[in-house]
Design a protein around this motif. Structure first.
Motif, PDB file in Angstrom:
ATOM      1  N   GLU A   1     -34.823   5.926 -17.731  1.00 18.56           N
ATOM      2  CA  GLU A   1     -33.443   6.218 -17.346  1.00 18.56           C
ATOM      3  C   GLU A   1     -33.319   6.655 -15.895  1.00 18.56           C
ATOM      4  N   HIS A   2     -34.402   7.183 -15.323  1.00 20.40           N
ATOM      5  CA  HIS A   2     -34.330   7.751 -13.972  1.00 20.40           C
ATOM      6  C   HIS A   2     -35.199   7.003 -12.963  1.00 20.40           C
ATOM      7  N   LEU A   3     -35.708   5.824 -13.317  1.00 24.78           N
ATOM      8  CA  LEU A   3     -36.589   5.113 -12.389  1.00 24.78           C
ATOM      9  C   LEU A   3     -35.897   4.758 -11.075  1.00 24.78           C
ATOM     10  N   LYS A   4     -34.586   4.527 -11.146  1.00 31.77           N
ATOM     11  CA  LYS A   4     -33.849   4.207  -9.906  1.00 31.77           C
ATOM     12  C   LYS A   4     -33.850   5.379  -8.940  1.00 31.77           C
ATOM     13  N   ASP A   5     -34.021   6.600  -9.461  1.00 29.87           N
ATOM     14  CA  ASP A   5     -34.084   7.796  -8.617  1.00 29.87           C
ATOM     15  C   ASP A   5     -35.519   8.137  -8.208  1.00 29.87           C
ATOM     16  N   LEU A   6     -36.465   7.316  -8.700  1.00 27.97           N
ATOM     17  CA  LEU A   6     -37.885   7.581  -8.430  1.00 27.97           C
ATOM     18  C   LEU A   6     -38.533   6.285  -7.927  1.00 27.97           C
ATOM     19  N   PRO A   7     -38.166   5.842  -6.735  1.00 31.27           N
ATOM     20  CA  PRO A   7     -38.606   4.531  -6.247  1.00 31.27           C
ATOM     21  C   PRO A   7     -40.100   4.411  -5.998  1.00 31.27           C
ATOM     22  N   GLY A   8     -40.801   5.495  -5.801  1.00 28.47           N
ATOM     23  CA  GLY A   8     -42.222   5.424  -5.468  1.00 28.47           C
ATOM     24  C   GLY A   8     -43.134   5.529  -6.667  1.00 28.47           C
ATOM     25  N   LEU A   9     -42.565   5.388  -7.891  1.00 21.94           N
ATOM     26  CA  LEU A   9     -43.390   5.529  -9.082  1.00 21.94           C
ATOM     27  C   LEU A   9     -43.432   4.229  -9.858  1.00 21.94           C
ATOM     28  N   SER A  10     -44.513   4.074 -10.622  1.00 25.23           N
ATOM     29  CA  SER A  10     -44.632   2.908 -11.499  1.00 25.23           C
ATOM     30  C   SER A  10     -45.059   3.369 -12.887  1.00 25.23           C
TER      31      SER A  10
ATOM     32  N   ARG B   1     -36.814  16.696  -4.129  1.00 27.89           N
ATOM     33  CA  ARG B   1     -35.882  16.384  -5.204  1.00 27.89           C
ATOM     34  C   ARG B   1     -36.573  15.559  -6.293  1.00 27.89           C
ATOM     35  N   GLU B   2     -37.382  14.576  -5.866  1.00 29.11           N
ATOM     36  CA  GLU B   2     -38.102  13.737  -6.820  1.00 29.11           C
ATOM     37  C   GLU B   2     -39.148  14.565  -7.578  1.00 29.11           C
ATOM     38  N   VAL B   3     -39.801  15.450  -6.867  1.00 32.26           N
ATOM     39  CA  VAL B   3     -40.804  16.309  -7.506  1.00 32.26           C
ATOM     40  C   VAL B   3     -40.164  17.159  -8.588  1.00 32.26           C
ATOM     41  N   ASN B   4     -39.039  17.785  -8.279  1.00 24.71           N
ATOM     42  CA  ASN B   4     -38.366  18.648  -9.250  1.00 24.71           C
ATOM     43  C   ASN B   4     -37.841  17.850 -10.433  1.00 24.71           C
ATOM     44  N   LEU B   5     -37.373  16.630 -10.180  1.00 22.16           N
ATOM     45  CA  LEU B   5     -36.902  15.782 -11.272  1.00 22.16           C
ATOM     46  C   LEU B   5     -38.049  15.436 -12.206  1.00 22.16           C
TER      47      LEU B   5
ATOM     48  N   HIS C   1     -57.306  -5.218 -10.311  1.00 19.86           N
ATOM     49  CA  HIS C   1     -56.121  -4.915  -9.507  1.00 19.86           C
ATOM     50  C   HIS C   1     -55.135  -6.063  -9.624  1.00 19.86           C
ATOM     51  N   LYS C   2     -53.882  -5.805  -9.286  1.00 17.70           N
ATOM     52  CA  LYS C   2     -52.855  -6.850  -9.322  1.00 17.70           C
ATOM     53  C   LYS C   2     -51.777  -6.548  -8.286  1.00 17.70           C
ATOM     54  N   THR C   3     -51.158  -7.620  -7.802  1.00 18.53           N
ATOM     55  CA  THR C   3     -50.025  -7.498  -6.896  1.00 18.53           C
ATOM     56  C   THR C   3     -48.792  -8.006  -7.630  1.00 18.53           C
ATOM     57  N   GLU C   4     -47.730  -7.179  -7.650  1.00 19.58           N
ATOM     58  CA  GLU C   4     -46.534  -7.511  -8.413  1.00 19.58           C
ATOM     59  C   GLU C   4     -45.310  -7.519  -7.508  1.00 19.58           C
ATOM     60  N   GLU C   5     -44.347  -8.375  -7.840  1.00 22.70           N
ATOM     61  CA  GLU C   5     -43.042  -8.333  -7.196  1.00 22.70           C
ATOM     62  C   GLU C   5     -42.119  -7.519  -8.092  1.00 22.70           C
ATOM     63  N   VAL C   6     -41.442  -6.535  -7.482  1.00 17.91           N
ATOM     64  CA  VAL C   6     -40.584  -5.640  -8.254  1.00 17.91           C
ATOM     65  C   VAL C   6     -39.205  -5.578  -7.621  1.00 17.91           C
ATOM     66  N   ASP C   7     -38.234  -5.154  -8.438  1.00 15.86           N
ATOM     67  CA  ASP C   7     -36.889  -4.975  -7.895  1.00 15.86           C
ATOM     68  C   ASP C   7     -36.737  -3.554  -7.382  1.00 15.86           C
ATOM     69  N   VAL C   8     -35.519  -3.196  -6.982  1.00 16.17           N
ATOM     70  CA  VAL C   8     -35.298  -1.886  -6.370  1.00 16.17           C
ATOM     71  C   VAL C   8     -35.538  -0.742  -7.350  1.00 16.17           C
ATOM     72  N   ARG C   9     -35.493  -1.033  -8.631  1.00 11.09           N
ATOM     73  CA  ARG C   9     -35.741   0.017  -9.635  1.00 11.09           C
ATOM     74  C   ARG C   9     -37.217   0.104 -10.004  1.00 11.09           C
TER      75      ARG C   9
END
Length: 600
Positions: A135-144, A89-93, A207-215
């Protein structure tokens, strides 16, 4: 009594069931805590922290005057996080949002799941793509979505075959060994100087380590190491001369096609260098391309333009185009005959329009009568040079061709340079399995037949004459610079060498080249330039269409500091095909030079 026993049995069964459930839950809890605890701990950390690679800015590339040709500027990059499983689903999106093929995205996603480094999905995102992704980052949790330094070519297609381009390294290229140790998806030089000096230009990623929210939105940066910028290059290229040469080439190709003189004149090559040092001041190959097309991945539309062009835009014809030398080779033939004392400059030879030993003559059947070396060279007389070839012999012609650098790469700092071919009995036997004849020697003497040269080899030959018999191999990088502009080092270059040719022979060749651009010569209109120049026309036979047209020149004729070699494929005669290009460039160059020298 019966009821009492029934109740006891039921209680035992309930206790057994409860115990079984307890054991099942306890076992599951133990399995989760002890066996899979580390795994899910990492997964939980991944939900609130992520590691990101910070790309190093590639080193800046400038011309000889410090004008920036290639630099790095911020651009948005979309990446898969390492170890994240991506659903269909994420791939198609993503495919829909980025207008990419799902199979391409799936391949990148699978690679990311099995690596320890983020994998770039797409770089150099435009405004529409960034907005859609946000707009769709919440549907794509594994991307940055991150700002990273992206390559930018300031003048677009200008000097494209010098600079080359960058792109994403493939797994196949990593396996081949050139990019060993780099993670898939790294940006590397793919052609030109970007490729040759890739290790210096690319720098060292941070490199860097970041704290991120669910989106996936960054809350704060926890730790990291900044990237180390790549080294820069100061080239020998003069941007003003480069642009002048490119404009003259494009203008002439268009004129030849529109006039009907050469309807297939779409390809050309030209190179200008300082004969006293070997520094290349301009290099043009046509058709060209815009290296910015490759930044972030080339689009289907742009790749179609390049791939379907039968004149091969990505081929650097200055170093890879192999052509008959035509009458420019008379520099070699004249050197061999004069230096071996097979003729004196004053000896008169009769040209009846054809050589007396073979049915081979001048173009159009022209007959010049009694002529000496100076007249024959200025008027590019074939019959005279057939005789020079006969007297010198093919062995001597070959020897002097090698002395001028033909038959091997010049050593210019670009990859894939062609060697060309020196005509001779061995070459003919290998190619055609036939014996050498006198007619073959005649053809070789005027640069036809099996002889093949590259434009940079021809320019090196001409420069050696201009420099009084010293070959300075061509080069493109003047200095390697640190990020602060200080000099890191000067690249190693092939050493100059003195030709094993008598100075008097070189002087006579110089005199012949000057005669070409004076009244009576094949390039007589060059006498209208602000100062005298030296040159030579050449027409190279082409079995696949119209002949190719050469013109070579150096200027000023006395104390030259610029040599130019130009060829127009299927342009017909050199005087009308390449001559106008060289004339236009030299006119501007010499005029500007005189203005700078003027005290006013």
């Amino acid at each position: 009594m019966l009821n009492h026993h029934t109740s006891a049995d039921r209680l035992k069964k309930m206790l057994a069931a409860a115990l079984a459930v307890f054991l099942l839950l306890g076992g599951r809890l133990a399995w989760l805590q002890l066996y899979k605890g580390l795994y899910y701990g990492r997964q939980a950390d991944g939900n609130r922290m992520r590691n990101a690679v910070v790309m190093a800015p590639r080193g800046r590339i400038t011309d000889i005057h410090g004008k920036v040709l290639a630099d790095s500027s911020p651009g948005y990059v979309l990446s898969f996080q390492a170890g994240h499983a991506v659903s269909d689903r994420e791939v198609n999106l993503l495919a829909r949002l980025l207008k990419m093929k799902p199979e391409v995205i799936r391949k990148k996603a699978d690679r990311a799941e099995n690596t320890y480094e983020p994998i770039t999905v797409k770089a150099e995102l435009d405004t529409r793509e960034i907005t859609s992704l946000e707009e769709h980052l919440k549907d794509l949790p594994g991307l940055s979505l991150d700002l990273q330094p992206m390559r930018h070519y300031t003048y677009g297609p200008v000097a494209a075959h010098v600079l080359g381009y960058v792109g994403e390294v493939s797994e196949e290229q990593i396996r081949q060994g050139r990019y060993k140790g780099l993670p898939p998806g790294s940006i590397v030089g793919k052609d030109g100087l970007e490729l040759v000096y890739n290790d210096l230009l690319r720098g060292k990623a941070g490199h860097k380590t970041e704290e991120v929210d669910v989106r996936g939105k960054v809350i704060r940066e926890l730790a990291g190491q900044p990237p180390e910028s790549g080294k820069g290059l100061m080239l020998t290229i003069d941007l003003e001369l480069q642009q002048s040469l490119e404009q003259a080439v494009d203008k002439q190709l268009k004129a030849l096609r529109s006039s009907g003189i050469a309807p297939n004149a779409y390809a050309a090559a030209a190179v200008a260098m300082d004969p006293n040092t070997g520094a290349v001041r301009a290099l043009v190959s046509r058709p060209g391309f815009d290296p910015n097309w490759f930044v972030g991945g080339i689009s289907t539309a742009h790749w179609k333009i390049i791939n379907e062009d039968v004149f091969h835009p990505l081929t650097n014809k200055v170093i890879n185009g192999q052509y008959p030398a035509g009458s420019t080779f008379k520099v070699v033939t004249g050197s061999a005959a004069l230096d071996c004392h097979k003729v004196t400059p004053e000896e008169m030879i009769f040209d009846s329009g054809k050589h007396w030993l073979a049915d081979m003559g001048n173009a159009g059947g022209e007959a010049l009568g009694w002529i000496n070396f100076q007249t024959a060279f200025a008027m590019s007389d074939n019959v005279y040079f057939y005789e020079m070839g006969r007297r010198a012999g093919i062995e001597n012609l070959n020897g002097y061709a090698k002395e001028y650098g033909f038959g091997k790469p010049t050593g210019i700092d670009l990859e894939g340079e062609s060697s060309g071919l020196i005509a001779g009995p061995a070459a003919k036997k290998k190619v055609f399995d036939e014996d050498w004849t006198l007619g073959d020697t005649f053809n070789a003497a005027i640069g036809q037949g099996l002889t093949l040269v590259t434009p940079v080899q021809i320019c090196q030959m001409l420069s050696a004459v201009a420099a009084d018999g010293v070959i300075h191999p061509p080069y493109l990088v003047e200095k390697i610079l640190n990020a602060d502009g200080t000099v890191h080092k000067i690249p190693e270059r092939p050493a100059a060498r003195k030709l094993s040719i008598e100075p008097e022979t070189i002087r006579l060749i110089q005199k012949g080249l000057k005669g070409v651009t004076q009244p009576g010569g094949t390039g007589a209109w060059f006498a209208n330039l602000p100062v005298p120049v030296a040159g030579k026309t050449g027409t190279a036979e082409n079995p696949h269409g119209q002949d190719h047209g050469w013109f070579i020149a150096y200027a000023p004729a006395e104390k030259p500091d610029l040599a130019i070699a130009c060829i127009v494929e299927q342009g017909s005669y050199g005087a009308t095909a390449s001559g106008p290009i060289v004339y236009e460039v030299l006119e501007k160059y010499l005029t500007d030079k005189l203005k700078k020298a003027s005290p006013n």
